[in-house]
Design a protein around this motif. Structure first.
Motif, PDB file in Angstrom:
ATOM      1  N   GLU A  84     -31.347 -19.375 -41.040  1.00  0.00           N
ATOM      2  CA  GLU A  84     -31.502 -18.847 -39.528  1.00  0.00           C
ATOM      3  C   GLU A  84     -30.285 -19.403 -38.651  1.00  0.00           C
ATOM      4  OE1 GLU A  84     -35.379 -19.106 -38.228  1.00  0.00           O
ATOM      5  OE2 GLU A  84     -36.179 -17.528 -39.603  1.00  0.00           O
ATOM      6  N   LYS A  85     -29.367 -20.076 -39.164  1.00  0.00           N
ATOM      7  CA  LYS A  85     -28.342 -20.679 -38.402  1.00  0.00           C
ATOM      8  C   LYS A  85     -26.889 -20.036 -38.605  1.00  0.00           C
ATOM      9  CE  LYS A  85     -30.238 -25.445 -38.533  1.00  0.00           C
ATOM     10  NZ  LYS A  85     -29.896 -26.884 -38.798  1.00  0.00           N
TER      11      LYS A  85
ATOM     12  N   LYS B  93     -29.887 -21.089 -33.765  1.00  0.00           N
ATOM     13  CA  LYS B  93     -30.961 -20.315 -34.440  1.00  0.00           C
ATOM     14  C   LYS B  93     -30.835 -18.606 -34.179  1.00  0.00           C
ATOM     15  CE  LYS B  93     -36.060 -19.817 -34.587  1.00  0.00           C
ATOM     16  NZ  LYS B  93     -36.217 -19.738 -36.272  1.00  0.00           N
ATOM     17  N   ILE B  94     -30.796 -17.799 -35.131  1.00  0.00           N
ATOM     18  CA  ILE B  94     -30.377 -16.526 -34.770  1.00  0.00           C
ATOM     19  C   ILE B  94     -31.695 -15.812 -34.169  1.00  0.00           C
ATOM     20  CG2 ILE B  94     -30.158 -14.117 -35.869  1.00  0.00           C
ATOM     21  CD1 ILE B  94     -27.573 -15.739 -36.112  1.00  0.00           C
ATOM     22  N   PRO B  95     -31.536 -15.154 -32.894  1.00  0.00           N
ATOM     23  CA  PRO B  95     -32.691 -14.485 -32.378  1.00  0.00           C
ATOM     24  C   PRO B  95     -33.473 -13.614 -33.287  1.00  0.00           C
ATOM     25  CG  PRO B  95     -30.863 -14.505 -30.739  1.00  0.00           C
ATOM     26  CD  PRO B  95     -30.308 -14.986 -32.198  1.00  0.00           C
ATOM     27  N   LYS B  96     -34.758 -13.359 -33.133  1.00  0.00           N
ATOM     28  CA  LYS B  96     -35.553 -12.672 -34.017  1.00  0.00           C
ATOM     29  C   LYS B  96     -35.486 -11.096 -33.709  1.00  0.00           C
ATOM     30  CE  LYS B  96     -37.798 -15.568 -36.604  1.00  0.00           C
ATOM     31  NZ  LYS B  96     -37.496 -15.583 -38.049  1.00  0.00           N
ATOM     32  N   ILE B  97     -34.933 -10.716 -32.390  1.00  0.00           N
ATOM     33  CA  ILE B  97     -34.884  -9.459 -32.273  1.00  0.00           C
ATOM     34  C   ILE B  97     -33.584  -8.668 -32.935  1.00  0.00           C
ATOM     35  CG2 ILE B  97     -36.298  -9.590 -30.025  1.00  0.00           C
ATOM     36  CD1 ILE B  97     -33.519  -9.513 -28.569  1.00  0.00           C
TER      37      ILE B  97
ATOM     38  N   THR C 203     -50.144  -9.092 -45.604  1.00  0.00           N
ATOM     39  CA  THR C 203     -50.196  -8.105 -44.466  1.00  0.00           C
ATOM     40  C   THR C 203     -49.593  -6.833 -45.410  1.00  0.00           C
ATOM     41  OG1 THR C 203     -49.220  -9.764 -42.877  1.00  0.00           O
ATOM     42  CG2 THR C 203     -48.811  -7.423 -42.496  1.00  0.00           C
ATOM     43  N   MET C 204     -50.491  -5.753 -44.760  1.00  0.00           N
ATOM     44  CA  MET C 204     -50.273  -4.429 -45.076  1.00  0.00           C
ATOM     45  C   MET C 204     -49.023  -3.798 -44.291  1.00  0.00           C
ATOM     46  SD  MET C 204     -50.628  -2.237 -47.651  1.00  0.00           S
ATOM     47  CE  MET C 204     -50.376  -0.467 -48.194  1.00  0.00           C
ATOM     48  N   PHE C 205     -48.168  -2.850 -44.561  1.00  0.00           N
ATOM     49  CA  PHE C 205     -47.077  -2.229 -43.730  1.00  0.00           C
ATOM     50  C   PHE C 205     -47.252  -0.924 -44.115  1.00  0.00           C
ATOM     51  CE2 PHE C 205     -45.690  -6.550 -44.728  1.00  0.00           C
ATOM     52  CZ  PHE C 205     -45.017  -6.771 -43.374  1.00  0.00           C
ATOM     53  N   PHE C 206     -47.114  -0.120 -42.987  1.00  0.00           N
ATOM     54  CA  PHE C 206     -47.245   1.224 -42.941  1.00  0.00           C
ATOM     55  C   PHE C 206     -45.906   1.650 -42.048  1.00  0.00           C
ATOM     56  CE2 PHE C 206     -51.552   0.099 -43.119  1.00  0.00           C
ATOM     57  CZ  PHE C 206     -52.276   0.837 -44.074  1.00  0.00           C
ATOM     58  N   ILE C 207     -45.149   2.501 -42.787  1.00  0.00           N
ATOM     59  CA  ILE C 207     -44.024   3.033 -41.997  1.00  0.00           C
ATOM     60  C   ILE C 207     -43.937   4.683 -41.915  1.00  0.00           C
ATOM     61  CG2 ILE C 207     -42.851   2.957 -44.172  1.00  0.00           C
ATOM     62  CD1 ILE C 207     -40.291   2.138 -42.682  1.00  0.00           C
ATOM     63  N   LEU C 208     -43.536   5.010 -40.570  1.00  0.00           N
ATOM     64  CA  LEU C 208     -43.408   6.449 -40.394  1.00  0.00           C
ATOM     65  C   LEU C 208     -41.889   6.864 -40.547  1.00  0.00           C
ATOM     66  CD1 LEU C 208     -45.680   5.163 -38.500  1.00  0.00           C
ATOM     67  CD2 LEU C 208     -45.809   7.601 -37.823  1.00  0.00           C
TER      68      LEU C 208
ATOM     69  N   GLY D 180     -35.351  -2.908 -40.787  1.00  0.00           N
ATOM     70  CA  GLY D 180     -36.085  -3.251 -39.964  1.00  0.00           C
ATOM     71  C   GLY D 180     -37.315  -3.698 -40.893  1.00  0.00           C
ATOM     72  N   LEU D 181     -37.731  -2.910 -41.799  1.00  0.00           N
ATOM     73  CA  LEU D 181     -38.817  -3.308 -42.608  1.00  0.00           C
ATOM     74  C   LEU D 181     -38.819  -4.665 -43.309  1.00  0.00           C
ATOM     75  CD1 LEU D 181     -41.700  -2.331 -43.791  1.00  0.00           C
ATOM     76  CD2 LEU D 181     -40.152  -1.443 -45.921  1.00  0.00           C
ATOM     77  N   LYS D 182     -37.211  -4.993 -43.793  1.00  0.00           N
ATOM     78  CA  LYS D 182     -37.163  -6.189 -44.316  1.00  0.00           C
ATOM     79  C   LYS D 182     -37.298  -7.185 -43.394  1.00  0.00           C
ATOM     80  CE  LYS D 182     -33.314  -8.587 -46.988  1.00  0.00           C
ATOM     81  NZ  LYS D 182     -32.224  -8.505 -47.401  1.00  0.00           N
ATOM     82  N   GLN D 183     -36.864  -7.031 -42.335  1.00  0.00           N
ATOM     83  CA  GLN D 183     -37.115  -8.208 -41.325  1.00  0.00           C
ATOM     84  C   GLN D 183     -38.263  -8.517 -41.022  1.00  0.00           C
ATOM     85  OE1 GLN D 183     -34.226  -7.779 -37.945  1.00  0.00           O
ATOM     86  NE2 GLN D 183     -35.357  -8.813 -36.489  1.00  0.00           N
ATOM     87  N   LEU D 184     -39.082  -7.432 -40.978  1.00  0.00           N
ATOM     88  CA  LEU D 184     -40.709  -7.592 -40.401  1.00  0.00           C
ATOM     89  C   LEU D 184     -41.331  -8.426 -41.664  1.00  0.00           C
ATOM     90  CD1 LEU D 184     -41.340  -4.530 -38.658  1.00  0.00           C
ATOM     91  CD2 LEU D 184     -41.155  -6.446 -37.630  1.00  0.00           C
ATOM     92  N   LYS D 185     -40.931  -7.988 -42.923  1.00  0.00           N
ATOM     93  CA  LYS D 185     -41.715  -8.547 -44.191  1.00  0.00           C
ATOM     94  C   LYS D 185     -41.375 -10.059 -44.114  1.00  0.00           C
ATOM     95  CE  LYS D 185     -42.663  -6.312 -47.811  1.00  0.00           C
ATOM     96  NZ  LYS D 185     -42.661  -5.694 -49.165  1.00  0.00           N
ATOM     97  N   ALA D 186     -40.205 -10.459 -43.995  1.00  0.00           N
ATOM     98  CA  ALA D 186     -39.955 -11.912 -43.884  1.00  0.00           C
ATOM     99  C   ALA D 186     -40.783 -12.675 -42.870  1.00  0.00           C
ATOM    100  CB  ALA D 186     -38.333 -11.615 -43.594  1.00  0.00           C
TER     101      ALA D 186
END
Length: 285
Positions: free
Chosen positions: A81-82, A93-97, A174-179, A162-168
């Motif tokens: 993250e650096k 630290k890389i921002p999370k957004i 956690t269960m993930f639902f993607i539209l 986007g999904l990869k970032q959230l799963k990290a």
């Protein structure tokens, strides 16, 4: 033979993209974003006296001591993250957004305008940048459900990222639902959708004009919800979230909006309104 042909096509593509570098004047700066093609690209951009070329890479494609041996290039890369310039930290630290590669690219651009010793200025500027509307933005949060609006996603690769970032950043249970929906813009999204579907703890809802097309393609596939309208897809997802301790809902169409909306902004605002309605009425949260 097929593999060899594919490699030849890829090599020709890389050569074509990098050819302009050979004919530019020294004052022109270059930023090259590379990922899996790290070694291939290095072969073609190994030019003398070209320190203006920056190479942006991901954590898993670089080892500083082993790979950074060509002094003609400066390297910006991510580790733990650096953000590093060569072997020196320029962002602690890389921002999370947004996505990490976007921050690396931003840091590379800023490197042309900010002296190396002014790392504090780079940190200050980057950490005050706001995420654009409808780009992987959390719009609802409760003990059981977090909802993200990524309507700006108009290609399936963006949905994957986007999904990869959230799963990290969420726990493993956690269960993930993607539209996913919208128009493919002439690109076959089949492989990308299957790549998402085959991950653990994932359920996909496909909506929009091309919904029937994917339903035909995925006749043997399970774990996919098909509904023409976003609202109906969301209703089914919300019903399923009751089965899990923690769920994340990601609205990341991976296609253009023009089958149902005039822009991704309008699509994003519509999804925001749906979530507001469910939060105040049906979710009772």
């Amino acid at each position: 033979d097929v593999v060899e042909d594919e490699k030849t096509v890829f090599d020709d593509y890389i050569k074509a993209k990098l050819t302009p570098i050979k004919f530019q004047v020294n004052k022109i700066k270059n930023i090259i974003l590379i990922d899996q093609a790290f070694n291939e690209i290095k072969k073609y951009i190994y030019l003398e006296n070209r320190e203006e070329i920056f190479t942006i890479v991901k954590t898993d494609t670089i080892n500083y001591k082993k790979s950074l041996v060509k002094k003609q290039f400066r390297y910006i890369y991510l580790r733990n993250e650096k953000c590093f310039l060569d072997n020196k930290v320029i962002l602690s630290k890389i921002p999370k957004i947004s996505f990490a590669t976007n921050w690396l690219m931003t840091a590379a651009v800023m490197r042309f305008f900010v002296k190396q010793e002014q790392n504090d200025l780079i940190t200050k500027i980057i950490t005050t940048i706001n995420l654009p509307d409808h780009r992987l933005k959390k719009i609802f949060s409760s003990e059981k459900i977090d909802i993200f609006n990524d309507s700006k996603s108009t290609i399936i690769e963006s949905s994957e990222a986007g999904l990869k970032q959230l799963k990290a950043i969420y726990p493993h249970q956690t269960m993930f639902f993607i539209l996913i929906g919208g128009l493919s813009k002439g690109v076959d999204r089949t492989e990308g959708i299957l790549k998402i579907k085959n991950q653990e703890r994932i359920k996909i809802a496909i909506f929009g004009k091309e919904m029937s097309l994917f339903k035909e393609k995925f006749t043997a596939e399970q774990n996919i919800i098909y509904e023409k309208k976003i609202k109906k897809s969301l209703e089914k997802i919300l019903e399923l979230t009751t089965l899990f301790k923690k769920s994340v809902i990601l609205f990341s169409p991976g296609g253009s909006s023009f089958d149902q909306f005039s822009s991704f902004e309008e699509r994003g605002r519509y999804f925001n309104e749906l979530i507001k309605a469910y939060a105040s009425k049906e979710l009772n949260l």
